[in-house]
Design an enzyme around this catalytic site. Structure first.
Site, PDB file in Angstrom:
ATOM      1  N   SER A   5      -3.829  12.770-104.381  1.00 12.05           N
ATOM      2  CA  SER A   5      -2.679  13.213-105.150  1.00 12.05           C
ATOM      3  C   SER A   5      -3.133  14.152-106.273  1.00 12.05           C
ATOM      4  CB  SER A   5      -1.900  12.005-105.676  1.00 12.05           C
ATOM      5  OG  SER A   5      -0.628  12.387-106.148  1.00 12.05           O
ATOM      6  N   ASP A  51       4.676  15.192 -96.538  1.00 13.62           N
ATOM      7  CA  ASP A  51       4.252  14.460 -97.729  1.00 13.62           C
ATOM      8  C   ASP A  51       5.465  13.977 -98.512  1.00 13.62           C
ATOM      9  OD1 ASP A  51       1.656  14.327 -99.792  1.00 13.62           O
ATOM     10  OD2 ASP A  51       3.592  14.503-100.792  1.00 13.62           O
ATOM     11  N   HIS A  74       1.723   9.468 -98.329  1.00 13.35           N
ATOM     12  CA  HIS A  74       1.088  10.178 -99.440  1.00 13.35           C
ATOM     13  C   HIS A  74      -0.154   9.399 -99.833  1.00 13.35           C
ATOM     14  CE1 HIS A  74       0.954  12.857-102.944  1.00 13.35           C
ATOM     15  NE2 HIS A  74       0.708  11.799-103.706  1.00 13.35           N
TER      16      HIS A  74
END
Length: 413
Positions: A189, A285, A352
């Site tokens: 991330s 995502d 994610h």
């Protein structure tokens, strides 16, 4: 068997971290998953970097930055994984003010003991290629993906991401990383974005003969077209770059030819990275779906609410739009993928971050492309066992995905 994860994230957490809901896999694990259900999970304590204060390398509230280190052994004693923690960003003074009093802005509020899972696991049956390496988690407390160098005197907020990066690397070199024969910089991330931005800097720490590579998980944030035809993430990233003073610390290979905000987008940085880089990303995502493509301020009528909560509830027009997003992603990495040194694993899941959780990294039912799990793909690429450029077929063809499904009260819709 298709996996479905039901996630609950508190509204307060999402607001403190900035944007409309910038959680990442680490946030999910620590706030929404009962670790007691897993036997023999390795928890690792945090070490504060005592030398950082003299360098001005402090968290947003002025506290010391830190890291969690589990030493390698055997054949991995001189191998290092440095994993950059993620956790969103802040792009306005009000959000940054709130963030500095949270675990993403102050080491005083962080979990000291954290689980080492996925690529950080010390178990060969969970992490076959890296289990006995020195494994480090650099904690995230600057709010700008380890970039920027500034200070807001009125609110007493430190924006010292670049200094924290440098202090952490100096600390790890003194802890034995200078003797590494191989090293991998990783992150997911916001940490995945930081990995891309710092990849070449990381490589310069080592002698020429050291094998150095980088792995960015869920860090391929695109300057994509949102559901209203705009570029909502660009305005958000512009705020990050401005308030953190990131321009001076972004890769010059990009800022010498583009504006600083453009250079916060990985698609504009990866063409100039010289160090071997692996991009692990989902083609759909869910962070980008929720916060870039159809955030509440854009989707004011809530037409995308059900789709954002559960991919199975997306209508045909929404799926068609998301296939366009997938195409944007594939176009963004087309040149990157032609370099033999680079690697790819882009699967067609609504997820994610997949490297820091055992279920998606290397479990019996982990996501696959062909018959290859993510851990196998990354290991094959790092050790040069095979060229790895794995791109999944479009949704809904992949039955191995662990889709993230959100409850209505998760606070992110």
């Amino acid at each position: 068997m298709k996996g479905v994860w039901v996630i609950v994230v508190l509204v307060l957490v999402s607001r403190v971290l900035g944007f409309d809901g910038p959680w990442n896999q680490t946030d999910i694990e620590l706030s929404g998953y009962d670790m007691s259900t897993r036997p023999n999970v390795l928890y690792v304590g945090m070490t504060l970097i005592q030398s950082a204060r003299a360098k001005g390398a402090v968290c947003m509230d002025g506290s010391l930055p830190g890291y969690n280190l589990h030493r390698g052994f055997g054949s991995g004693a001189n191998s290092w994984i440095v994993d950059l923690e993620g956790g969103g960003w802040c792009n306005t003074l009000s959000i940054c003010t709130a963030r500095k009093s949270s675990e993403r802005g102050s080491s005083n509020r962080m979990y000291s003991q954290i689980p080492f899972l996925g690529i950080l696991s010390n178990k060969p049956d969970e992490n076959p290629d890296f289990y006995n390496w020195n494994r480090v988690k650099i904690r995230y407390c600057d709010g700008g993906s380890f970039t920027g160098d500034g200070y807001n005197a009125k609110e007493q907020i430190y924006f010292r991401g670049q200094r924290i990066w440098e202090a952490a690397m100096e600390e790890l070199m003194s802890q034995g990383m200078r003797y590494a024969n191989q090293a991998l910089l990783a992150g997911c991330s916001a940490g995945g974005l930081a990995t891309i931005l710092h990849c070449d800097q990381f490589a310069t720490l080592f002698p020429r003969g050291t094998k150095v590579k980088c792995l960015a998980d869920a860090g391929l944030f695109l300057d994509a077209t949102d559901v209203q035809g705009g570029h909502s993430l660009r305005s958000f990233f512009d705020g990050i770059v401005r308030i953190h003073g990131s321009r001076r610390t972004l890769p010059r290979s990009c800022t010498s030819r583009m504006d600083a905000t453009s250079c916060f987008f990985p698609q504009n940085v990866i063409p100039t990275i010289r160090t071997p880089l692996f991009l692990l990303n989902t083609a759909y995502d869910v962070w980008q779906l929720k916060e870039s493509l159809a955030p509440p301020r854009i989707d004011r009528q809530g037409l995308w609410t059900r789709c954002k909560a559960n991919n199975a509830l997306c209508n045909s027009n929404q799926i068609q739009f998301l296939q366009g997003f997938r195409n944007e992603m594939l176009n963004a990495v087309s040149g990157f993928s032609r370099a033999r040194r680079n690697g790819l694993f882009i699967n067609s899941c609504f997820a994610h971050c997949q490297s820091e959780n055992t279920d998606t990294w290397y479990a019996s039912n982990s996501p696959r492309i062909g018959n290859k799990r993510i851990a196998n793909a990354v290991g094959d690429w790092f050790y040069d066992r095979s060229e790895t450029k794995d791109i999944d077929c479009p949704y809904p063809c992949d039955g191995t995905c662990h889709h993230l499904v959100f409850r209505k009260d998760d606070g992110l819709n």
